[in-house]
Scaffold this motif. Structure first.
Motif, PDB file in Angstrom:
ATOM      1  N   ASP A   1       0.836  -1.206   0.000  1.00 48.80           N
ATOM      2  CA  ASP A   1       0.000   0.000   0.000  1.00 48.80           C
ATOM      3  C   ASP A   1       0.868   1.253   0.000  1.00 48.80           C
ATOM      4  OD1 ASP A   1      -2.224  -1.680   0.277  1.00 48.80           O
ATOM      5  OD2 ASP A   1      -2.370  -1.335   2.443  1.00 48.80           O
ATOM      6  N   LEU A   2       1.888   1.255   0.827  1.00 47.64           N
ATOM      7  CA  LEU A   2       2.758   2.432   0.933  1.00 47.64           C
ATOM      8  C   LEU A   2       3.582   2.629  -0.335  1.00 47.64           C
ATOM      9  CD1 LEU A   2       3.815   2.043   4.653  1.00 47.64           C
ATOM     10  CD2 LEU A   2       2.095   3.599   3.686  1.00 47.64           C
ATOM     11  N   THR A   3       3.978   1.541  -0.967  1.00 49.27           N
ATOM     12  CA  THR A   3       4.685   1.642  -2.251  1.00 49.27           C
ATOM     13  C   THR A   3       3.778   2.245  -3.305  1.00 49.27           C
ATOM     14  OG1 THR A   3       6.114  -0.227  -1.726  1.00 49.27           O
ATOM     15  CG2 THR A   3       5.850   0.312  -4.060  1.00 49.27           C
ATOM     16  N   GLU A   4       2.535   1.792  -3.345  1.00 53.45           N
ATOM     17  CA  GLU A   4       1.547   2.330  -4.291  1.00 53.45           C
ATOM     18  C   GLU A   4       1.316   3.816  -4.015  1.00 53.45           C
ATOM     19  OE1 GLU A   4      -0.877   2.148  -7.573  1.00 53.45           O
ATOM     20  OE2 GLU A   4       0.417   0.580  -6.815  1.00 53.45           O
ATOM     21  N   TRP A   5       1.152   4.165  -2.753  1.00 57.38           N
ATOM     22  CA  TRP A   5       0.960   5.569  -2.377  1.00 57.38           C
ATOM     23  C   TRP A   5       2.165   6.412  -2.808  1.00 57.38           C
ATOM     24  CZ3 TRP A   5      -2.309   9.211  -0.979  1.00 57.38           C
ATOM     25  CH2 TRP A   5      -1.793  10.394  -0.458  1.00 57.38           C
ATOM     26  N   ASN A   6       3.354   5.926  -2.511  1.00 54.34           N
ATOM     27  CA  ASN A   6       4.561   6.688  -2.847  1.00 54.34           C
ATOM     28  C   ASN A   6       4.714   6.894  -4.349  1.00 54.34           C
ATOM     29  OD1 ASN A   6       5.395   7.214  -0.232  1.00 54.34           O
ATOM     30  ND2 ASN A   6       6.536   5.299  -0.089  1.00 54.34           N
TER      31      ASN A   6
ATOM     32  N   THR B   1       3.392  18.563   2.270  1.00 52.66           N
ATOM     33  CA  THR B   1       3.733  17.496   3.214  1.00 52.66           C
ATOM     34  C   THR B   1       2.729  16.358   3.137  1.00 52.66           C
ATOM     35  OG1 THR B   1       2.416  18.442   5.021  1.00 52.66           O
ATOM     36  CG2 THR B   1       4.743  19.109   4.896  1.00 52.66           C
ATOM     37  N   VAL B   2       3.186  15.192   3.588  1.00 54.92           N
ATOM     38  CA  VAL B   2       2.316  14.042   3.818  1.00 54.92           C
ATOM     39  C   VAL B   2       2.633  13.564   5.223  1.00 54.92           C
ATOM     40  CG1 VAL B   2       1.735  11.681   3.171  1.00 54.92           C
ATOM     41  CG2 VAL B   2       2.290  13.346   1.392  1.00 54.92           C
ATOM     42  N   SER B   3       1.601  13.458   6.059  1.00 58.72           N
ATOM     43  CA  SER B   3       1.801  12.949   7.417  1.00 58.72           C
ATOM     44  C   SER B   3       0.930  11.714   7.609  1.00 58.72           C
ATOM     45  CB  SER B   3       1.466  14.011   8.459  1.00 58.72           C
ATOM     46  OG  SER B   3       0.136  14.456   8.305  1.00 58.72           O
TER      47      SER B   3
ATOM     48  N   PHE C   1      -6.086  16.291   1.054  1.00 65.63           N
ATOM     49  CA  PHE C   1      -6.438  14.907   0.754  1.00 65.63           C
ATOM     50  C   PHE C   1      -6.183  14.032   1.969  1.00 65.63           C
ATOM     51  CE2 PHE C   1      -5.269  16.432  -3.563  1.00 65.63           C
ATOM     52  CZ  PHE C   1      -6.476  16.184  -4.192  1.00 65.63           C
ATOM     53  N   ARG C   2      -6.993  12.978   2.085  1.00 66.43           N
ATOM     54  CA  ARG C   2      -6.794  11.978   3.139  1.00 66.43           C
ATOM     55  C   ARG C   2      -7.014  10.606   2.505  1.00 66.43           C
ATOM     56  NH1 ARG C   2     -11.012  12.804   7.197  1.00 66.43           N
ATOM     57  NH2 ARG C   2     -12.165  11.075   6.300  1.00 66.43           N
ATOM     58  N   PHE C   3      -6.002   9.767   2.590  1.00 63.05           N
ATOM     59  CA  PHE C   3      -6.076   8.391   2.103  1.00 63.05           C
ATOM     60  C   PHE C   3      -6.093   7.515   3.340  1.00 63.05           C
ATOM     61  CE2 PHE C   3      -3.498   4.637   0.519  1.00 63.05           C
ATOM     62  CZ  PHE C   3      -4.546   4.037  -0.153  1.00 63.05           C
ATOM     63  N   GLU C   4      -7.062   6.608   3.435  1.00 58.83           N
ATOM     64  CA  GLU C   4      -7.160   5.810   4.656  1.00 58.83           C
ATOM     65  C   GLU C   4      -7.564   4.370   4.393  1.00 58.83           C
ATOM     66  OE1 GLU C   4     -10.042   7.938   7.042  1.00 58.83           O
ATOM     67  OE2 GLU C   4     -11.657   6.644   6.364  1.00 58.83           O
TER      68      GLU C   4
ATOM     69  N   CYS D   1      -8.210   2.086  -5.192  1.00 60.14           N
ATOM     70  CA  CYS D   1      -8.646   3.358  -4.626  1.00 60.14           C
ATOM     71  C   CYS D   1      -7.906   4.536  -5.238  1.00 60.14           C
ATOM     72  CB  CYS D   1      -8.444   3.337  -3.112  1.00 60.14           C
ATOM     73  SG  CYS D   1      -9.051   4.813  -2.284  1.00 60.14           S
ATOM     74  N   LEU D   2      -6.612   4.403  -5.421  1.00 60.35           N
ATOM     75  CA  LEU D   2      -5.798   5.497  -5.940  1.00 60.35           C
ATOM     76  C   LEU D   2      -5.880   5.633  -7.455  1.00 60.35           C
ATOM     77  CD1 LEU D   2      -2.687   5.053  -3.634  1.00 60.35           C
ATOM     78  CD2 LEU D   2      -4.514   6.770  -3.443  1.00 60.35           C
TER      79      LEU D   2
END
Length: 111
Positions: free
Chosen positions: A15-20, A34-36, A58-61, A90-91
């Protein structure tokens, strides 16, 4: 050996790889400031802020059921703009989607 189950409310490494893959180019070009990350027992969230804006945009959850959602925050509040059973699904709102009928036709033609 004790195995600790992975919470379905947490982002996976995939998931984090896809987000990045979506976020990194936007951060590098200065479109995003920023992304937190905010993690709780019932959700995991990545929050995006734009330069010179006093609110998150934006908020991805991922929730406790493992469902992914992408929200946009305008001046009036949060609105869901994407949902899926995977981060990739989702993305896809940012990548564009192949219409299901076209994808199915292509798969059948290849048989």
């Amino acid at each position: 050996m004790t195995v600790v189950p992975f919470s379905s409310a947490r982002f996976t490494p995939f998931d984090l790889t896809e987000w990045n893959s979506v976020a990194q180019p936007k951060l590098e070009r200065g479109l995003w400031e920023t992304v937190s990350r905010h993690t709780a027992p019932d959700h995991d969230q990545l929050i995006v802020r734009f330069p010179n804006l006093d609110r998150p945009v934006f908020r991805f959850e991922r929730d406790r059921r493992g469902t992914y959602r992408l929200y946009f925050n305008d001046r009036r509040g949060w609105y869901c703009i994407g949902t899926g059973e995977s981060a990739e699904e989702c993305l896809s709102v940012w990548r564009g989607r192949v219409p299901r009928a076209t994808a199915e036709a292509g798969a059948q033609a290849g048989r």
